[in-house]
Motif scaffolding. Structure first.
Motif, PDB file in Angstrom:
ATOM      1  N   LEU A   1       0.832  -1.201   0.000  1.00  0.00           N
ATOM      2  CA  LEU A   1       0.000   0.000   0.000  1.00  0.00           C
ATOM      3  C   LEU A   1       0.868   1.252   0.000  1.00  0.00           C
ATOM      4  CD1 LEU A   1      -2.865   1.051   0.011  1.00  0.00           C
ATOM      5  CD2 LEU A   1      -2.828   1.022   2.504  1.00  0.00           C
ATOM      6  N   GLY A   2       1.954   1.233   0.749  1.00  0.00           N
ATOM      7  CA  GLY A   2       2.852   2.387   0.754  1.00  0.00           C
ATOM      8  C   GLY A   2       3.571   2.563  -0.570  1.00  0.00           C
TER       9      GLY A   2
ATOM     10  N   TRP B   1      -5.170  13.390  -7.373  1.00  0.00           N
ATOM     11  CA  TRP B   1      -3.850  13.422  -6.734  1.00  0.00           C
ATOM     12  C   TRP B   1      -3.976  13.081  -5.245  1.00  0.00           C
ATOM     13  CZ3 TRP B   1      -0.219  18.361  -6.862  1.00  0.00           C
ATOM     14  CH2 TRP B   1       1.041  18.008  -6.357  1.00  0.00           C
ATOM     15  N   SER B   2      -5.008  13.633  -4.590  1.00  0.00           N
ATOM     16  CA  SER B   2      -5.180  13.371  -3.157  1.00  0.00           C
ATOM     17  C   SER B   2      -5.381  11.886  -2.890  1.00  0.00           C
ATOM     18  CB  SER B   2      -6.368  14.172  -2.605  1.00  0.00           C
ATOM     19  OG  SER B   2      -7.614  13.654  -3.055  1.00  0.00           O
ATOM     20  N   PHE B   3      -6.109  11.195  -3.765  1.00  0.00           N
ATOM     21  CA  PHE B   3      -6.318   9.754  -3.595  1.00  0.00           C
ATOM     22  C   PHE B   3      -5.014   8.990  -3.748  1.00  0.00           C
ATOM     23  CE2 PHE B   3      -7.294   5.482  -5.153  1.00  0.00           C
ATOM     24  CZ  PHE B   3      -8.209   5.051  -4.204  1.00  0.00           C
ATOM     25  N   GLU B   4      -4.155   9.436  -4.644  1.00  0.00           N
ATOM     26  CA  GLU B   4      -2.875   8.769  -4.851  1.00  0.00           C
ATOM     27  C   GLU B   4      -1.888   9.095  -3.732  1.00  0.00           C
ATOM     28  OE1 GLU B   4      -1.851   6.529  -7.077  1.00  0.00           O
ATOM     29  OE2 GLU B   4      -3.887   6.424  -7.868  1.00  0.00           O
ATOM     30  N   VAL B   5      -2.195  10.108  -2.927  1.00  0.00           N
ATOM     31  CA  VAL B   5      -1.368  10.411  -1.756  1.00  0.00           C
ATOM     32  C   VAL B   5      -1.839   9.593  -0.562  1.00  0.00           C
ATOM     33  CG1 VAL B   5      -0.769  12.210  -0.079  1.00  0.00           C
ATOM     34  CG2 VAL B   5      -0.704  12.701  -2.519  1.00  0.00           C
ATOM     35  N   ARG B   6      -3.130   9.608  -0.313  1.00  0.00           N
ATOM     36  CA  ARG B   6      -3.718   8.790   0.754  1.00  0.00           C
ATOM     37  C   ARG B   6      -5.126   8.418   0.342  1.00  0.00           C
ATOM     38  NH1 ARG B   6      -2.945   6.859   5.557  1.00  0.00           N
ATOM     39  NH2 ARG B   6      -4.644   6.618   7.034  1.00  0.00           N
ATOM     40  N   GLU B   7      -5.416   7.127   0.323  1.00  0.00           N
ATOM     41  CA  GLU B   7      -6.660   6.627  -0.255  1.00  0.00           C
ATOM     42  C   GLU B   7      -7.901   7.130   0.482  1.00  0.00           C
ATOM     43  OE1 GLU B   7      -3.123   4.534  -1.072  1.00  0.00           O
ATOM     44  OE2 GLU B   7      -4.136   4.750   0.874  1.00  0.00           O
ATOM     45  N   THR B   8      -7.819   7.301   1.798  1.00  0.00           N
ATOM     46  CA  THR B   8      -8.986   7.754   2.557  1.00  0.00           C
ATOM     47  C   THR B   8      -9.318   9.218   2.302  1.00  0.00           C
ATOM     48  OG1 THR B   8      -7.528   8.153   4.453  1.00  0.00           O
ATOM     49  CG2 THR B   8      -8.731   6.061   4.404  1.00  0.00           C
ATOM     50  N   ALA B   9      -8.488   9.923   1.532  1.00  0.00           N
ATOM     51  CA  ALA B   9      -8.860  11.281   1.119  1.00  0.00           C
ATOM     52  C   ALA B   9     -10.171  11.270   0.350  1.00  0.00           C
ATOM     53  CB  ALA B   9      -7.752  11.897   0.268  1.00  0.00           C
ATOM     54  N   PHE B  10     -10.467  10.131  -0.250  1.00  0.00           N
ATOM     55  CA  PHE B  10     -11.729   9.960  -0.982  1.00  0.00           C
ATOM     56  C   PHE B  10     -12.933  10.277  -0.103  1.00  0.00           C
ATOM     57  CE2 PHE B  10     -15.240   7.077  -2.150  1.00  0.00           C
ATOM     58  CZ  PHE B  10     -15.471   7.490  -3.459  1.00  0.00           C
TER      59      PHE B  10
ATOM     60  N   VAL C   1      -5.446  -1.677  -5.740  1.00  0.00           N
ATOM     61  CA  VAL C   1      -6.743  -2.251  -5.381  1.00  0.00           C
ATOM     62  C   VAL C   1      -6.545  -3.496  -4.528  1.00  0.00           C
ATOM     63  CG1 VAL C   1      -8.855  -3.288  -6.283  1.00  0.00           C
ATOM     64  CG2 VAL C   1      -7.846  -1.320  -7.444  1.00  0.00           C
ATOM     65  N   GLN C   2      -5.612  -4.362  -4.930  1.00  0.00           N
ATOM     66  CA  GLN C   2      -5.346  -5.571  -4.153  1.00  0.00           C
ATOM     67  C   GLN C   2      -4.844  -5.228  -2.754  1.00  0.00           C
ATOM     68  OE1 GLN C   2      -3.132  -7.458  -7.792  1.00  0.00           O
ATOM     69  NE2 GLN C   2      -3.570  -9.107  -6.364  1.00  0.00           N
ATOM     70  N   ALA C   3      -3.972  -4.227  -2.662  1.00  0.00           N
ATOM     71  CA  ALA C   3      -3.448  -3.828  -1.354  1.00  0.00           C
ATOM     72  C   ALA C   3      -4.563  -3.284  -0.470  1.00  0.00           C
ATOM     73  CB  ALA C   3      -2.345  -2.791  -1.529  1.00  0.00           C
ATOM     74  N   LEU C   4      -5.482  -2.490  -1.052  1.00  0.00           N
ATOM     75  CA  LEU C   4      -6.593  -1.938  -0.278  1.00  0.00           C
ATOM     76  C   LEU C   4      -7.523  -3.037   0.229  1.00  0.00           C
ATOM     77  CD1 LEU C   4      -7.488   1.200  -2.427  1.00  0.00           C
ATOM     78  CD2 LEU C   4      -6.575   1.201  -0.103  1.00  0.00           C
TER      79      LEU C   4
ATOM     80  N   LEU D   1     -12.305  -1.879   8.237  1.00  0.00           N
ATOM     81  CA  LEU D   1     -11.403  -1.749   7.090  1.00  0.00           C
ATOM     82  C   LEU D   1     -10.248  -0.793   7.361  1.00  0.00           C
ATOM     83  CD1 LEU D   1     -14.008  -1.638   4.178  1.00  0.00           C
ATOM     84  CD2 LEU D   1     -12.713  -3.596   5.046  1.00  0.00           C
ATOM     85  N   GLY D   2     -10.132  -0.316   8.568  1.00  0.00           N
ATOM     86  CA  GLY D   2      -9.053   0.598   8.913  1.00  0.00           C
ATOM     87  C   GLY D   2      -9.156   0.990  10.367  1.00  0.00           C
TER      88      GLY D   2
END
Length: 539
Positions: free
Chosen positions: A80-81, A196-205, A254-257, A350-351
């Motif tokens: 994920l990182g 870009w925010s999603f690619e920085v941290r997924e929960t930005a979504f 996606v697999q990592a998430l 999930l987190g």
């Protein structure tokens, strides 16, 4: 005569600065070039404060981001990182310029803080006036969770800076009626920032709903959403392309998430080493109360956090539309995090929702609600005073702002002056070691230290902006049975207290327990007064 902006945050109808929005969602004053200039100045001031009260380099996730960029593609971390390409792509320019030097670690945290502060100010100024913008910035950066992480290069502050900037660009698009070339460009910029925010941290979504709400207008919603989706999909294509070329796994993120560690992409996330937590007894009520209870138990400003969170929820029924919009921003991100974090399926969260760093998403909309309420209360108080008493009215407005900012400022001042991780309080110990050794030609065959200090050691051996090493010696891991040789150096970093580098403190514990005092053959070369750093030479 119309009232000054600080007295009445709502412009009169027909005013050249008023915004004409038939839906009434984003009222207020249009953003001018002067506003942008003031916003940039606010951002620079905040970045300067964060730089002075910076934390030391963190030898965990932030170190991995820089190393993964310098040695791409890397498989030396969790998947994920390694698939947070939004951070790595942004880190390429400073990494190429400064390599593994301190500046590479600090440039994006400082830029993120400047962008976040400027965006929050401009949104507050846009909806309620200068007073609201300034109060919102103070409330936001006085928050001890955000300020502690401001310079640490975790993805949370950077992701929120991008989302809040996207909210500002969405408002600018809305000001132009979401039509025409100018509006389209702002909408595309909004989508680019969200992707870009999603690619920085997924929960930005989870912070996107308020942005999409601003872009939702009857008769043009589908077209606007399609425009926003274009750059978001472009980011998704970049993610798939990089994952395919680097790891041969297009859907690595996606697999990592989903918790499925992609083959060939890093290694599985580490476990605690103890028995797995029993989640069968956890109820939805446990998760609903987890954040406020942890805030009250662990944070010096926990009561203020909870109180302002409640205020943001109550603002959902406020008469001011902009307040309701910001309240929706907080409630939506908070609710989505709770749902994913255990409310939806209590036995399979999930987190994590009780890590304070993950709460950073909540603070910008809360700060804007507080700023807006302050401006509205100040305006009402000013209107209640005689019109001819300008000094009295100005004093009243200033008094309201001071009262609101007093609580977070008090906690921030105590936190800033007592937290040893900040540079003025001893957090710059490794920098002081470098300065002390400058010009002494200190070169040794090996520097024995713990595994976490080994990671950041090379960055502290060279100047801030890279260059020849000030002092040299490759790192060697200090284990309980290690035997440093004559001529070698031994470095203790945060060995006696975990306040500066908790990871280093934990990493060196096995050696310290086996060797409570340094051997007699070790000569102390340098030590900070607080013993955060001790450098020995083996004789």
């Amino acid at each position: 005569m119309t009232e000054p902006a600080t007295h009445d945050p709502t412009p009169a109808a027909g005013s050249p600065t008023a915004v004409a929005d038939p839906a009434g969602l984003v009222t207020g004053r249009r953003t001018t070039r002067l506003d942008v200039g003031v916003g940039v100045l606010v951002g620079l001031v905040v970045a300067a404060v964060v730089l002075v009260w910076r934390s030391p380099l963190v030898p965990t996730d932030p170190w991995h981001y820089v190393m993964a960029t310098l040695d791409f593609p890397s498989d030396q971390w969790i998947a994920l990182g390694l698939t947070r390409y939004g951070i790595m792509l942004a880190t390429i320019p400073p990494a190429l310029l400064w390599k593994n030097a301190e500046a590479t670690y600090y440039v994006w945290p400082l830029l993120s803080c400047a962008v976040l502060a400027a965006s929050v100010y401009l949104l507050g100024r846009r909806f309620w006036g200068v007073l609201a913008g300034l109060v919102a910035v103070v409330v936001l950066f006085a928050n001890t969770v955000l300020f502690y992480n401001a310079s640490r290069f975790y993805p949370d502050v950077m992701a929120m800076a991008l989302v809040v900037l996207a909210l500002l660009t969405a408002v600018l698009a809305r000001d132009r009626g979401l039509r025409g070339r100018g509006a389209v460009l702002w909408v595309l910029a909004t989508g680019f920032l969200l992707g870009w925010s999603f690619e920085v941290r997924e929960t930005a979504f989870f912070s996107w709903p308020v942005v999409l709400a601003v872009l939702t207008r009857r008769g043009s919603a589908l077209r606007t959403w399609a425009l926003v989706a274009l750059p978001v999909l472009a980011w998704a294509a970049v993610d798939v392309a990089i994952s395919t070329l680097a790891y041969g796994t297009p859907l690595a993120k996606v697999q990592a998430l989903l918790g499925m560690n992609p083959e060939g992409v890093g290694y599985p996330p580490p476990t605690s080493g103890g028995p797995p937590a029993d989640l069968s007894e956890r109820t939805r009520g446990y998760y609903l109360l987890a954040v406020p209870l942890r805030a009250l138990e662990t944070r010096p400003d926990g009561l203020w956090m909870v109180a302002t969170g409640v205020l943001a929820i109550l603002a959902l029924v406020a008469g001011n539309r902009a307040l309701r919009l910001m309240a929706f921003g907080f409630v939506s991100v908070y609710a989505l995090n709770l749902l994913a974090g255990g409310v939806a399926v209590p036995t399979r969260p999930l987190g994590s929702i009780d890590n304070p760093r993950y709460w950073i998403q909540y603070f910008p909309p809360i700060a804007l609600v507080v700023g807006g309420v302050t401006a509205l209360l100040a305006a009402r108080l000013a209107r209640a005073l005689p019109r001819g008493r300008r000094l009295l009215r100005a004093a009243a407005v200033g008094g309201v702002a001071v009262l609101v900012c007093a609580v977070p400022a008090h906690h921030a001042q105590r936190f800033m002056t007592t937290t040893s991780a900040f540079a003025p309080n001893g957090g710059d110990a490794m920098e002081r070691l470098r300065s002390a050794l400058e010009g002494r030609d200190f070169r040794v065959p090996a520097v024995w230290t713990d595994s976490r200090t080994m990671r950041v050691l090379p960055a502290y051996q060279r100047p801030v902006f890279n260059g020849p090493q000030v002092w040299s010696g490759p790192g060697e891991r200090l284990r309980p049975d290690s035997q440093p040789r004559p001529g070698d150096a031994v470095l203790y970093y945060s060995a006696y207290d975990d306040g500066v580098c908790v990871h280093c403190y934990e990493s060196i514990r096995p050696w310290m327990e086996a060797h409570p005092t340094p051997p007699a053959s070790w000569e102390l070369v340098y030590a900070t007064p607080d013993r955060v750093v001790e450098l020995y030479l083996v004789r």
